[in-house]
Design a protein around this motif. Structure first.
Motif, PDB file in Angstrom:
ATOM      1  N   LEU A 161       2.402 -17.080  -1.798  1.00  0.00           N
ATOM      2  CA  LEU A 161       1.357 -16.270  -2.433  1.00  0.00           C
ATOM      3  C   LEU A 161       0.316 -17.137  -3.145  1.00  0.00           C
ATOM      4  O   LEU A 161      -0.814 -16.705  -3.359  1.00  0.00           O
ATOM      5  CB  LEU A 161       1.986 -15.297  -3.435  1.00  0.00           C
ATOM      6  CG  LEU A 161       2.824 -14.167  -2.808  1.00  0.00           C
ATOM      7  CD1 LEU A 161       3.630 -13.446  -3.887  1.00  0.00           C
ATOM      8  CD2 LEU A 161       1.958 -13.187  -2.053  1.00  0.00           C
ATOM      9  N   ASP A 162       0.711 -18.364  -3.509  1.00  0.00           N
ATOM     10  CA  ASP A 162      -0.229 -19.243  -4.208  1.00  0.00           C
ATOM     11  C   ASP A 162      -1.456 -19.574  -3.362  1.00  0.00           C
ATOM     12  O   ASP A 162      -2.512 -19.877  -3.896  1.00  0.00           O
ATOM     13  CB  ASP A 162       0.463 -20.567  -4.607  1.00  0.00           C
ATOM     14  CG  ASP A 162       1.435 -20.368  -5.759  1.00  0.00           C
ATOM     15  OD1 ASP A 162       1.271 -19.384  -6.491  1.00  0.00           O
ATOM     16  OD2 ASP A 162       2.364 -21.181  -5.901  1.00  0.00           O
ATOM     17  N   ASP A 163      -1.308 -19.540  -2.046  1.00  0.00           N
ATOM     18  CA  ASP A 163      -2.419 -19.934  -1.172  1.00  0.00           C
ATOM     19  C   ASP A 163      -2.956 -18.755  -0.356  1.00  0.00           C
ATOM     20  O   ASP A 163      -3.272 -18.888   0.821  1.00  0.00           O
ATOM     21  CB  ASP A 163      -1.978 -21.070  -0.237  1.00  0.00           C
ATOM     22  CG  ASP A 163      -1.693 -22.350  -1.017  1.00  0.00           C
ATOM     23  OD1 ASP A 163      -2.552 -22.740  -1.822  1.00  0.00           O
ATOM     24  OD2 ASP A 163      -0.614 -22.938  -0.853  1.00  0.00           O
ATOM     25  N   ILE A 164      -3.064 -17.580  -0.990  1.00  0.00           N
ATOM     26  CA  ILE A 164      -3.696 -16.461  -0.291  1.00  0.00           C
ATOM     27  C   ILE A 164      -5.062 -16.173  -0.918  1.00  0.00           C
ATOM     28  O   ILE A 164      -5.305 -16.482  -2.085  1.00  0.00           O
ATOM     29  CB  ILE A 164      -2.832 -15.169  -0.330  1.00  0.00           C
ATOM     30  CG1 ILE A 164      -2.680 -14.664  -1.768  1.00  0.00           C
ATOM     31  CG2 ILE A 164      -1.483 -15.375   0.325  1.00  0.00           C
ATOM     32  CD1 ILE A 164      -2.217 -13.219  -1.864  1.00  0.00           C
ATOM     33  N   LYS A 165      -5.951 -15.578  -0.112  1.00  0.00           N
ATOM     34  CA  LYS A 165      -7.230 -15.084  -0.637  1.00  0.00           C
ATOM     35  C   LYS A 165      -7.407 -13.617  -0.285  1.00  0.00           C
ATOM     36  O   LYS A 165      -7.833 -12.818  -1.084  1.00  0.00           O
ATOM     37  CB  LYS A 165      -8.385 -15.896  -0.030  1.00  0.00           C
ATOM     38  CG  LYS A 165      -8.648 -17.217  -0.720  1.00  0.00           C
ATOM     39  CD  LYS A 165     -10.048 -17.724  -0.394  1.00  0.00           C
ATOM     40  CE  LYS A 165     -10.390 -18.965  -1.201  1.00  0.00           C
ATOM     41  NZ  LYS A 165      -9.528 -20.108  -0.803  1.00  0.00           N
ATOM     42  N   TYR A 166      -7.072 -13.274   0.965  1.00  0.00           N
ATOM     43  CA  TYR A 166      -7.355 -11.908   1.447  1.00  0.00           C
ATOM     44  C   TYR A 166      -6.089 -11.165   1.869  1.00  0.00           C
ATOM     45  O   TYR A 166      -6.157 -10.013   2.249  1.00  0.00           O
ATOM     46  CB  TYR A 166      -8.310 -11.964   2.649  1.00  0.00           C
ATOM     47  CG  TYR A 166      -9.553 -12.766   2.363  1.00  0.00           C
ATOM     48  CD1 TYR A 166     -10.531 -12.277   1.489  1.00  0.00           C
ATOM     49  CD2 TYR A 166      -9.745 -14.023   2.930  1.00  0.00           C
ATOM     50  CE1 TYR A 166     -11.666 -13.016   1.190  1.00  0.00           C
ATOM     51  CE2 TYR A 166     -10.880 -14.767   2.645  1.00  0.00           C
ATOM     52  CZ  TYR A 166     -11.840 -14.260   1.776  1.00  0.00           C
ATOM     53  OH  TYR A 166     -12.950 -14.998   1.475  1.00  0.00           O
ATOM     54  N   PHE A 167      -4.940 -11.811   1.854  1.00  0.00           N
ATOM     55  CA  PHE A 167      -3.690 -11.203   2.334  1.00  0.00           C
ATOM     56  C   PHE A 167      -3.449  -9.874   1.617  1.00  0.00           C
ATOM     57  O   PHE A 167      -3.466  -9.814   0.385  1.00  0.00           O
ATOM     58  CB  PHE A 167      -2.525 -12.172   2.081  1.00  0.00           C
ATOM     59  CG  PHE A 167      -1.175 -11.612   2.431  1.00  0.00           C
ATOM     60  CD1 PHE A 167      -0.822 -11.399   3.759  1.00  0.00           C
ATOM     61  CD2 PHE A 167      -0.252 -11.296   1.437  1.00  0.00           C
ATOM     62  CE1 PHE A 167       0.433 -10.883   4.083  1.00  0.00           C
ATOM     63  CE2 PHE A 167       1.004 -10.778   1.753  1.00  0.00           C
ATOM     64  CZ  PHE A 167       1.337 -10.574   3.086  1.00  0.00           C
ATOM     65  N   LYS A 168      -3.248  -8.807   2.408  1.00  0.00           N
ATOM     66  CA  LYS A 168      -3.153  -7.474   1.821  1.00  0.00           C
ATOM     67  C   LYS A 168      -2.100  -6.645   2.543  1.00  0.00           C
ATOM     68  O   LYS A 168      -2.336  -6.128   3.628  1.00  0.00           O
ATOM     69  CB  LYS A 168      -4.524  -6.783   1.925  1.00  0.00           C
ATOM     70  CG  LYS A 168      -4.559  -5.344   1.441  1.00  0.00           C
ATOM     71  CD  LYS A 168      -5.985  -4.819   1.462  1.00  0.00           C
ATOM     72  CE  LYS A 168      -6.216  -3.780   2.530  1.00  0.00           C
ATOM     73  NZ  LYS A 168      -5.490  -2.525   2.316  1.00  0.00           N
ATOM     74  N   PRO A 169      -0.895  -6.527   1.968  1.00  0.00           N
ATOM     75  CA  PRO A 169       0.122  -5.684   2.605  1.00  0.00           C
ATOM     76  C   PRO A 169      -0.135  -4.200   2.327  1.00  0.00           C
ATOM     77  O   PRO A 169      -0.674  -3.848   1.282  1.00  0.00           O
ATOM     78  CB  PRO A 169       1.422  -6.141   1.938  1.00  0.00           C
ATOM     79  CG  PRO A 169       1.005  -6.719   0.621  1.00  0.00           C
ATOM     80  CD  PRO A 169      -0.415  -7.189   0.750  1.00  0.00           C
ATOM     81  N   LYS A 170       0.247  -3.356   3.269  1.00  0.00           N
ATOM     82  CA  LYS A 170       0.152  -1.900   3.063  1.00  0.00           C
ATOM     83  C   LYS A 170       1.167  -1.476   1.983  1.00  0.00           C
ATOM     84  O   LYS A 170       0.886  -0.646   1.132  1.00  0.00           O
ATOM     85  CB  LYS A 170       0.478  -1.192   4.386  1.00  0.00           C
ATOM     86  CG  LYS A 170       0.454   0.321   4.316  1.00  0.00           C
ATOM     87  CD  LYS A 170      -0.967   0.811   4.331  1.00  0.00           C
ATOM     88  CE  LYS A 170      -1.069   2.305   4.062  1.00  0.00           C
ATOM     89  NZ  LYS A 170      -2.434   2.673   3.682  1.00  0.00           N
ATOM     90  N   ILE A 171       2.365  -2.079   2.077  1.00  0.00           N
ATOM     91  CA  ILE A 171       3.405  -1.802   1.077  1.00  0.00           C
ATOM     92  C   ILE A 171       3.864  -3.140   0.502  1.00  0.00           C
ATOM     93  O   ILE A 171       4.266  -4.033   1.249  1.00  0.00           O
ATOM     94  CB  ILE A 171       4.616  -1.090   1.716  1.00  0.00           C
ATOM     95  CG1 ILE A 171       4.194   0.267   2.314  1.00  0.00           C
ATOM     96  CG2 ILE A 171       5.741  -0.897   0.693  1.00  0.00           C
ATOM     97  CD1 ILE A 171       5.306   0.977   3.084  1.00  0.00           C
ATOM     98  N   ALA A 172       3.765  -3.284  -0.824  1.00  0.00           N
ATOM     99  CA  ALA A 172       4.262  -4.505  -1.487  1.00  0.00           C
ATOM    100  C   ALA A 172       5.488  -4.116  -2.301  1.00  0.00           C
ATOM    101  O   ALA A 172       5.501  -3.070  -2.956  1.00  0.00           O
ATOM    102  CB  ALA A 172       3.192  -5.076  -2.400  1.00  0.00           C
ATOM    103  N   ILE A 173       6.532  -4.939  -2.225  1.00  0.00           N
ATOM    104  CA  ILE A 173       7.748  -4.687  -3.010  1.00  0.00           C
ATOM    105  C   ILE A 173       8.008  -5.897  -3.903  1.00  0.00           C
ATOM    106  O   ILE A 173       7.990  -7.036  -3.430  1.00  0.00           O
ATOM    107  CB  ILE A 173       8.971  -4.465  -2.093  1.00  0.00           C
ATOM    108  CG1 ILE A 173       8.770  -3.226  -1.204  1.00  0.00           C
ATOM    109  CG2 ILE A 173      10.256  -4.321  -2.922  1.00  0.00           C
ATOM    110  CD1 ILE A 173       9.908  -2.959  -0.214  1.00  0.00           C
TER     111      ILE A 173
END
Length: 443
Positions: A161-173
């Motif tokens: 997660l430290d190296d994301i910019k646009y990553f977008k899950p529909k469901i996050a847990i």
């Protein structure tokens, strides 16, 4: 042609290399250590340039984009040079998710994420086209290229997660947050917390966030940081309007006034933490419109994850349990909490600044002997020496298991739950778990 440099030639690195090449990048893979033969063979077969046992700076610092393995910390000088050269660094999940329209269920947390991810995948695969990736199974990038599933369950670490910019899950847990890996976060717990919560930073009001409402760290962060996604929580102690809670030994899961009831005693996995994992997984399944009957049956027949409270063998009425994946104190807390019999506990390894206080109640109640398995056991000996009648040190798994065999009597458990990283004596926690199982089978 854009130059794409990948640091780290393991599962995620090689998978990303294949996807990068398929998408028209000029790809170069560089690993500071020795790459496994199976990965070299894949790169050679696909005519992708690579090197191992070194990082050639002149071949790396001319990149347009860099993907680094989650295991490489930001403080490494090469990473600093890449940042100084203004070359964007991405993680595998960030790069790969650009090339799929699949529905993503992303799971993070200090503990329980592998079990929750495996359980979620186990339920969803009964009715959906779905892959399991991230920190688990085949690389996400490779699956997008080869399988192109319509849905993915991703187990995601804070490092990814430290190296994301646009990553977008529909469901996050988010399963829970307890201090872990603080050496990577300047020993500041708040940095680690912020890293975990990046899982929701790109979500919109059309997305969902499932989390543990009993976790004070999560609750406190949410109180001061509003998020856009729809919140669904799970709890063992509170009544939850949207999400999951317990009523009279049943799990009640509610999404948009639609309810499922599941008796706790029918869950295949034992322990309070597994009730929570089941709540999280079934809430996600409910959101994705999986039939109630399918959810119930899947929770009843799920076999669990290797190295996570895995029953190995019962010998002379003693149960041997492999929990090698417990690499921090909180994971071992769950393991000891779920023990129903006197326990011989094998603990130790590379200590990440552990505070063992929260384990004291269980050690006093349930542990009859401790076997310390590490290069340096001084802290364990000092912490637990007065709590148990028998405490022994060793540096060999085979010896630890033989000692446990001598100490344990009928009806006892022998539990490997190290609460530490494995790198002092073993290659990784899998290697440690396999050696334990081998030693038990040789008894």
């Amino acid at each position: 042609m854009k130059r794409f440099v990948i640091l780290g030639g393991g599962e995620s690195g090689v998978g990303t290399a294949l996807l990068g090449k398929a998408k028209g990048y000029e790809v170069f893979v560089s690993d500071k250590g020795e790459m496994k033969k199976k990965y070299k063979d894949v790169l050679i077969h696909h005519e992708i340039e690579w090197e191992d046992n070194q990082h050639s700076e002149h071949k790396i610092l001319n990149a347009d984009i860099v993907m680094k393995s989650p295991g490489i910390p930001d403080k490494v000088s090469l990473v600093k040079q890449i940042r100084e050269a203004d070359i964007p660094i991405v993680s595998e999940i960030e790069f790969a998710s650009k090339y799929t329209d699949a529905t993503l269920v992303a799971i993070t947390g200090s503990n329980g994420k592998t079990t929750t991810a495996s359980l979620t995948h186990h339920i969803l695969k009964q009715e959906l086209s779905i892959g399991l990736a991230g920190n688990i199974g085949d690389s996400f990038a490779k699956q997008i290229m080869e399988e192109d599933y319509e849905n993915y369950v991703l187990e995601v670490s804070s490092f990814q997660l430290d190296d994301i910019k646009y990553f977008k899950p529909k469901i996050a847990i988010l399963t829970n947050i307890t201090p872990d890996h603080l050496d990577r976060y300047d020993y500041k717990f708040e940095n680690y917390i912020a890293s975990k919560f990046r899982i929701v930073e790109n979500q919109t009001e059309d997305d969902f966030f499932i989390y543990d409402a009993d976790d004070p760290v999560i609750e406190s962060w949410l109180n001061s940081n509003p998020i856009k996604s729809k919140k669904l929580s799970f709890s063992l102690t509170k009544v939850v309007e949207n999400g999951a809670y317990i009523k009279d030994k049943d799990i009640i899961i509610t999404v948009d006034n639609n309810q499922i009831t599941m008796p706790i005693k029918k869950l295949a996995l034992d322990g309070k933490h597994n009730v929570k994992n089941a709540m999280a997984a079934s809430t996600a399944a409910h959101l994705l419109k999986i039939r109630k009957q399918t959810i119930r049956e899947s929770l009843e027949n799920f076999q669990g994850v290797e190295h996570r409270l895995e029953n190995v063998l019962r010998i002379n009425k003693v149960q041997y349990i492999n929990d090698s994946k417990a690499t921090n104190v909180n994971a071992t807390y769950f393991a000891l909490e779920s023990m129903q019999a006197p326990t011989v506990w094998i603990v130790g390894g590379e200590d990440k600044g552990n505070d063992y206080k929260e384990l004291f109640q269980f050690v006093n109640e349930k542990v009859k002997a401790i076997i310390c398995l590490g290069v340096d056991n001084a802290k364990l000996m000092e912490t637990f020496g007065n709590m148990v009648d028998v405490i022994i040190e060793t540096q060999f798994m085979s010896e630890a298991v033989k000692i446990a065999y001598k100490i344990a009597s009928a009806g006892d458990n022998v539990l490997l739950s190290p609460a530490c990283a494995s790198f002092d004596l073993f290659e990784n926690y899998e290697d440690r778990g396999r050696q334990f199982k081998e030693a038990v089978r040789k008894l």
